[in-house]
Design a protein around this motif. Sequence first.
Motif, PDB file in Angstrom:
ATOM      1  N   ALA A  12       9.137  -3.217  22.588  1.00 26.55           N
ATOM      2  CA  ALA A  12       8.915  -4.249  21.558  1.00 26.55           C
ATOM      3  C   ALA A  12       9.236  -3.725  20.165  1.00 26.55           C
ATOM      4  O   ALA A  12       9.149  -2.517  19.898  1.00 26.55           O
ATOM      5  N   LEU A  13       9.603  -4.675  19.306  1.00 26.94           N
ATOM      6  CA  LEU A  13       9.865  -4.352  17.897  1.00 26.94           C
ATOM      7  C   LEU A  13       9.041  -5.325  17.049  1.00 26.94           C
ATOM      8  O   LEU A  13       9.171  -6.539  17.212  1.00 26.94           O
ATOM      9  N   HIS A  14       8.175  -4.790  16.210  1.00 29.17           N
ATOM     10  CA  HIS A  14       7.315  -5.630  15.369  1.00 29.17           C
ATOM     11  C   HIS A  14       7.716  -5.456  13.904  1.00 29.17           C
ATOM     12  O   HIS A  14       7.964  -4.322  13.465  1.00 29.17           O
ATOM     13  N   LEU A  15       7.744  -6.561  13.157  1.00 31.41           N
ATOM     14  CA  LEU A  15       8.087  -6.507  11.735  1.00 31.41           C
ATOM     15  C   LEU A  15       6.930  -7.082  10.922  1.00 31.41           C
ATOM     16  O   LEU A  15       6.242  -7.994  11.379  1.00 31.41           O
ATOM     17  N   ALA A  16       6.734  -6.563   9.712  1.00 30.29           N
ATOM     18  CA  ALA A  16       5.698  -7.124   8.837  1.00 30.29           C
ATOM     19  C   ALA A  16       6.137  -7.084   7.375  1.00 30.29           C
ATOM     20  O   ALA A  16       6.842  -6.153   6.969  1.00 30.29           O
ATOM     21  N   VAL A  17       5.748  -8.107   6.627  1.00 30.71           N
ATOM     22  CA  VAL A  17       5.945  -8.090   5.176  1.00 30.71           C
ATOM     23  C   VAL A  17       4.610  -8.417   4.514  1.00 30.71           C
ATOM     24  O   VAL A  17       3.778  -9.107   5.096  1.00 30.71           O
ATOM     25  N   GLY A  22       4.484  -5.579  -1.515  1.00 34.10           N
ATOM     26  CA  GLY A  22       5.916  -5.341  -1.297  1.00 34.10           C
ATOM     27  C   GLY A  22       6.196  -4.634   0.021  1.00 34.10           C
ATOM     28  O   GLY A  22       7.314  -4.166   0.251  1.00 34.10           O
ATOM     29  N   LEU A  23       5.182  -4.547   0.892  1.00 31.21           N
ATOM     30  CA  LEU A  23       5.388  -3.868   2.185  1.00 31.21           C
ATOM     31  C   LEU A  23       6.470  -4.568   3.016  1.00 31.21           C
ATOM     32  O   LEU A  23       6.447  -5.790   3.172  1.00 31.21           O
ATOM     33  N   VAL A  87       7.344   1.253  -6.805  1.00 25.73           N
ATOM     34  CA  VAL A  87       6.130   0.873  -6.079  1.00 25.73           C
ATOM     35  C   VAL A  87       4.970   1.010  -7.045  1.00 25.73           C
ATOM     36  O   VAL A  87       4.708   2.095  -7.569  1.00 25.73           O
ATOM     37  N   GLU A  88       4.299  -0.102  -7.293  1.00 25.02           N
ATOM     38  CA  GLU A  88       3.213  -0.063  -8.286  1.00 25.02           C
ATOM     39  C   GLU A  88       1.927   0.472  -7.692  1.00 25.02           C
ATOM     40  O   GLU A  88       1.171   1.177  -8.344  1.00 25.02           O
ATOM     41  N   LEU A  93      -0.121  -0.430  -0.681  1.00 17.94           N
ATOM     42  CA  LEU A  93       0.973  -0.584   0.288  1.00 17.94           C
ATOM     43  C   LEU A  93       0.553  -0.020   1.644  1.00 17.94           C
ATOM     44  O   LEU A  93       0.748  -0.649   2.696  1.00 17.94           O
ATOM     45  N   PHE A  94      -0.054   1.184   1.626  1.00 17.20           N
ATOM     46  CA  PHE A  94      -0.446   1.799   2.899  1.00 17.20           C
ATOM     47  C   PHE A  94      -1.670   1.103   3.511  1.00 17.20           C
ATOM     48  O   PHE A  94      -1.822   1.087   4.733  1.00 17.20           O
TER      49      PHE A  94
END
Length: 339
Positions: A12-17, A22-23, A87-88, A93-94
């Motif tokens: 599987a390939l998972h994507l997230a925004v 800005g992730l 990256v502010e 982000l993490f």
Amino acid sequence: MFALMQSTRTHALHLAVDPVTGLRAVVAIHDCRAGPALGGCRYLAYPDDESAMVDAIRLAQGMSFKAALAGLPFGGGKAVIIRSPHVENRAGLFEAFGRFIESLDGRYITAVDSGTSTTDMDCVAQQTRHVTSTTAAGDPAPHAAMGVFAGIRATAMARLGTDNLEGLRIAVQGLGNVGYAVAEQLHAAGAELLVSDLDQGKVQLAMEQLAAHPIEPSALPSTPCDIFAPCGLGSILNGQSVSQLRCAAVAGSANNQLTSLQVADQLEKRGILYAPDYVINSGGLIYVALKHQGEAVGTITAHLARIGTRLTEVYAHAQAEKRSPARVAEALAEKLIYA
Ligand code: NAD
């Protein structure tokens, strides 16, 4: 992308925004048969989104091979966070990445890799327990380096007939978390170091602390040496670069060093012994996997010590079968995963 997933047998390939931080992240899960997919998270700039997905898929497959050959009850997975120039809020982000990992319900466990740190993993850990190599758990890089050093000695023994590194010329490409620690151990063992890095500060430090000779990054692979140790990023062994190598063996920490298995055959034809990357660099995975399972330091150290022996076994099979060590290691790993 589906064709690559099929050819690598990626599950599987998972994507997230996340628009707030800005992730833009990718998680590739190669296989979960042996256990949850475990593998690091890269935080790097990519030329385009497709390259990031390809990187995650290929790296996840390597993690499955690595876990199988190391006898760990984990599958292979890898995450990539696409780095943008500004990256502010890195911590935010993490944390957003941590929420993404939590949404995968434990099918993937993350860790540090190129561009990420234990502090980043502390931020991930605020959102999910499916994370290793936090500040408390420790950085896998020194353990990866320990395994690579053992692997370089095993490679020297197999190709040069001695595991005494004193006086051997070893070219280390990349002086990052793993590469610098490998260089320190090589220096302590009496090897003569030739080094390159894109960061001149790291090269300067190696010159001062390890009496290393600096070489231009583009010239290092073709510089005469006994062992070439790629410890930067992957895909550095292709048809062209291999024809320029002037070493007896290649043994380093970088993941996905070969652009294809045909390149391994080319190395074999040239008489250059190749240490399959997912065997020699498995120390990092062994550390995070066993640490995640709550194992004692002694158990982890004993496990790490077996890397040199495992590599020696792969070389012996390769010699007996007259095949490249890369093909032998892949066949062994696939047998373990799919049997
Ligand atoms: P890092 O980001 O700390 O270091 C990589 C270094 O390589 C950087 O200093 C970079 O400037 C340098 N570099 C990149 N391209 C180069 C080039 N063409 N020429 C010279 N130098 C170059 O990464 P790291 O954690 O040390 O990992 C290095 C490699 O080992 C990666 O491929 C990683 O996937 C692999 N690896 C890391 C671990 C770990 O625990 N960190 C474990 C196993 C494998």
